[in-house]
Design a protein around this motif. Structure first.
Motif, PDB file in Angstrom:
ATOM      1  N   PRO A 144      32.426  42.293  88.141  1.00 25.12           N
ATOM      2  CA  PRO A 144      31.039  42.125  87.701  1.00 25.12           C
ATOM      3  C   PRO A 144      30.679  40.677  87.389  1.00 25.12           C
ATOM      4  O   PRO A 144      29.537  40.249  87.620  1.00 25.12           O
ATOM      5  N   ALA A 145      31.647  39.902  86.910  1.00 25.05           N
ATOM      6  CA  ALA A 145      31.349  38.523  86.513  1.00 25.05           C
ATOM      7  C   ALA A 145      30.874  37.668  87.672  1.00 25.05           C
ATOM      8  O   ALA A 145      30.077  36.741  87.478  1.00 25.05           O
ATOM      9  N   VAL A 146      31.326  37.946  88.900  1.00 23.87           N
ATOM     10  CA  VAL A 146      30.904  37.113  90.023  1.00 23.87           C
ATOM     11  C   VAL A 146      29.423  37.298  90.315  1.00 23.87           C
ATOM     12  O   VAL A 146      28.718  36.345  90.666  1.00 23.87           O
ATOM     13  N   GLN A 148      27.176  38.106  88.029  1.00 18.37           N
ATOM     14  CA  GLN A 148      26.493  37.441  86.921  1.00 18.37           C
ATOM     15  C   GLN A 148      26.423  35.938  87.123  1.00 18.37           C
ATOM     16  O   GLN A 148      25.397  35.306  86.840  1.00 18.37           O
ATOM     17  N   ARG A 149      27.486  35.362  87.644  1.00 20.56           N
ATOM     18  CA  ARG A 149      27.499  33.917  87.868  1.00 20.56           C
ATOM     19  C   ARG A 149      26.515  33.505  88.961  1.00 20.56           C
ATOM     20  O   ARG A 149      25.834  32.481  88.853  1.00 20.56           O
ATOM     21  N   VAL A 150      26.449  34.270  90.034  1.00 19.58           N
ATOM     22  CA  VAL A 150      25.486  33.968  91.106  1.00 19.58           C
ATOM     23  C   VAL A 150      24.064  34.002  90.568  1.00 19.58           C
ATOM     24  O   VAL A 150      23.252  33.098  90.830  1.00 19.58           O
ATOM     25  N   LEU A 151      23.745  35.029  89.812  1.00 21.21           N
ATOM     26  CA  LEU A 151      22.379  35.163  89.306  1.00 21.21           C
ATOM     27  C   LEU A 151      22.069  34.104  88.256  1.00 21.21           C
ATOM     28  O   LEU A 151      20.924  33.677  88.122  1.00 21.21           O
ATOM     29  N   GLU A 152      23.084  33.651  87.545  1.00 22.51           N
ATOM     30  CA  GLU A 152      22.902  32.552  86.594  1.00 22.51           C
ATOM     31  C   GLU A 152      22.490  31.281  87.345  1.00 22.51           C
ATOM     32  O   GLU A 152      21.598  30.544  86.910  1.00 22.51           O
ATOM     33  N   VAL A 153      23.141  31.037  88.479  1.00 21.29           N
ATOM     34  CA  VAL A 153      22.800  29.866  89.288  1.00 21.29           C
ATOM     35  C   VAL A 153      21.391  29.985  89.849  1.00 21.29           C
ATOM     36  O   VAL A 153      20.615  29.024  89.834  1.00 21.29           O
ATOM     37  N   LEU A 154      21.054  31.164  90.334  1.00 17.99           N
ATOM     38  CA  LEU A 154      19.745  31.376  90.958  1.00 17.99           C
ATOM     39  C   LEU A 154      18.634  31.622  89.942  1.00 17.99           C
ATOM     40  O   LEU A 154      17.455  31.642  90.304  1.00 17.99           O
ATOM     41  N   GLN A 155      19.021  31.836  88.689  1.00 19.57           N
ATOM     42  CA  GLN A 155      18.062  32.101  87.610  1.00 19.57           C
ATOM     43  C   GLN A 155      17.202  33.329  87.908  1.00 19.57           C
ATOM     44  O   GLN A 155      15.984  33.315  87.806  1.00 19.57           O
ATOM     45  N   VAL A 156      17.904  34.411  88.266  1.00 19.27           N
ATOM     46  CA  VAL A 156      17.250  35.694  88.517  1.00 19.27           C
ATOM     47  C   VAL A 156      17.928  36.740  87.635  1.00 19.27           C
ATOM     48  O   VAL A 156      19.157  36.756  87.510  1.00 19.27           O
ATOM     49  N   PRO A 158      19.507  40.291  86.522  1.00 14.99           N
ATOM     50  CA  PRO A 158      20.171  41.376  87.249  1.00 14.99           C
ATOM     51  C   PRO A 158      19.243  42.550  87.553  1.00 14.99           C
ATOM     52  O   PRO A 158      19.290  43.118  88.645  1.00 14.99           O
ATOM     53  N   ALA A 159      18.389  42.913  86.599  1.00 12.47           N
ATOM     54  CA  ALA A 159      17.492  44.047  86.792  1.00 12.47           C
ATOM     55  C   ALA A 159      16.432  43.790  87.850  1.00 12.47           C
ATOM     56  O   ALA A 159      15.759  44.727  88.296  1.00 12.47           O
ATOM     57  N   ARG A 160      16.273  42.525  88.277  1.00 10.32           N
ATOM     58  CA  ARG A 160      15.311  42.167  89.321  1.00 10.32           C
ATOM     59  C   ARG A 160      15.991  41.904  90.657  1.00 10.32           C
ATOM     60  O   ARG A 160      15.378  41.370  91.576  1.00 10.32           O
ATOM     61  N   THR A 161      17.278  42.276  90.756  1.00 12.22           N
ATOM     62  CA  THR A 161      18.068  41.959  91.939  1.00 12.22           C
ATOM     63  C   THR A 161      18.559  43.226  92.620  1.00 12.22           C
ATOM     64  O   THR A 161      19.044  44.141  91.955  1.00 12.22           O
ATOM     65  N   ALA A 176      27.711  47.590  87.671  1.00 11.19           N
ATOM     66  CA  ALA A 176      28.289  47.336  86.349  1.00 11.19           C
ATOM     67  C   ALA A 176      27.753  46.040  85.755  1.00 11.19           C
ATOM     68  O   ALA A 176      27.710  45.887  84.528  1.00 11.19           O
ATOM     69  N   ALA A 177      27.339  45.111  86.633  1.00  5.92           N
ATOM     70  CA  ALA A 177      26.768  43.845  86.170  1.00  5.92           C
ATOM     71  C   ALA A 177      25.266  43.951  85.912  1.00  5.92           C
ATOM     72  O   ALA A 177      24.640  42.954  85.533  1.00  5.92           O
ATOM     73  N   GLY A 178      24.691  45.131  86.125  1.00  6.16           N
ATOM     74  CA  GLY A 178      23.282  45.345  85.840  1.00  6.16           C
ATOM     75  C   GLY A 178      22.347  45.216  87.024  1.00  6.16           C
ATOM     76  O   GLY A 178      21.125  45.305  86.861  1.00  6.16           O
ATOM     77  N   LEU A 179      22.895  45.005  88.242  1.00  7.50           N
ATOM     78  CA  LEU A 179      22.066  44.892  89.430  1.00  7.50           C
ATOM     79  C   LEU A 179      21.749  46.276  89.994  1.00  7.50           C
ATOM     80  O   LEU A 179      22.510  47.226  89.797  1.00  7.50           O
ATOM     81  N   HIS A 180      20.673  46.385  90.727  1.00 10.39           N
ATOM     82  CA  HIS A 180      20.477  47.515  91.623  1.00 10.39           C
ATOM     83  C   HIS A 180      21.385  47.262  92.823  1.00 10.39           C
ATOM     84  O   HIS A 180      21.478  46.115  93.303  1.00 10.39           O
TER      85      HIS A 180
END
Length: 222
Positions: A144-146, A148-156, A158-161, A176-180
């Motif tokens: 799951p952390a990977v 989260q890290r991608v979305l941190e970089v992209l500033q998006v 998880p619930a919008r991805t 598990a990381a909160g993405l669809h």
């Protein structure tokens, strides 16, 4: 529910990848046996070390060359990867009509970031700065952390991805990381998934923001 990002796997979604073809192509290009390439790349753990980020591209190619008794450069490596990677045209055609920004997350080494424009020219330059690999983070799907890290970089958020991958294990990791997240293996499957999410499909010129545009790329490894 609003989707602000479509995050895509590469092998099994954007391309059909055949490892045996890659091994054979590299063997023929270097005038060595396919068994020697298999042993040098995979049996030795060299490919896994590159995918994990333990080896950068230069060191990885140097060690591959040492094992094979040959000089292996980036064009030779890329040509073998391209020979084994068959674009899924039906998937790419659906992406051409999307308004939502797209990014890529693949369990590969740093050389894949360089190779992808050759493998999937139809997605570039729109994907410049939006291709992420496991080596960037020292993490790999389905952790799951990977995600989260991608979305941190992209500033998006998880619930919008929305993430799509051909392997359900990776889909579970994304959830598990909160993405669809959904399993997709071809254009028909992607079409069905896109109908279930609020993603507009009107054609437009794709000018998605680059991850590095605001100095975010240094967040990849920390």
């Amino acid at each position: 529910m609003r989707i602000d990002l479509l995050l895509l796997d590469v092998d099994g979604v954007l391309v059909q990848y055949q490892r045996a073809q890659r091994v054979l192509h590299l063997a023929q290009a270097l005038d060595v046996s396919a068994d020697a390439v298999q042993a040098a790349l995979y049996d030795s753990g060299l490919e896994a070390a590159h995918d994990s980020g333990a080896l950068d591209g230069t060191t990885y190619l140097a060690r591959l060359g040492e094992r094979l008794g040959r000089s292996v450069d980036v064009p030779t490596w890329t040509a073998a990867r391209q020979a084994a990677s068959h674009p899924q045209d039906a998937v790419l055609q659906r992406l051409e009509h999307l308004q939502v920004p797209v990014a890529v997350l693949t369990n590969n080494g740093a050389l894949m970031v360089q190779a992808l424009p050759s493998l999937l020219p139809a997605l570039f330059p729109a994907l410049n700065g939006r291709v992420f690999c496991s080596a960037d983070f020292g993490l790999r799907k389905p952790q799951p952390a990977v995600f989260q890290r991608v979305l941190e970089v992209l500033q998006v958020a998880p619930a919008r991805t929305l993430f799509v991958d051909d392997l359900f294990a990776n889909v579970r990791g994304a959830r598990a990381a909160g993405l669809h997240a959904e399993t997709v293996r071809d254009g028909r499957g992607l079409g069905k998934v896109l109908k279930r999410y609020p993603i507009s499909a009107r054609r437009r010129t794709r000018r998605w923001p680059r991850a590095g545009a605001s100095g975010l790329r240094p967040l990849l490894r920390r």
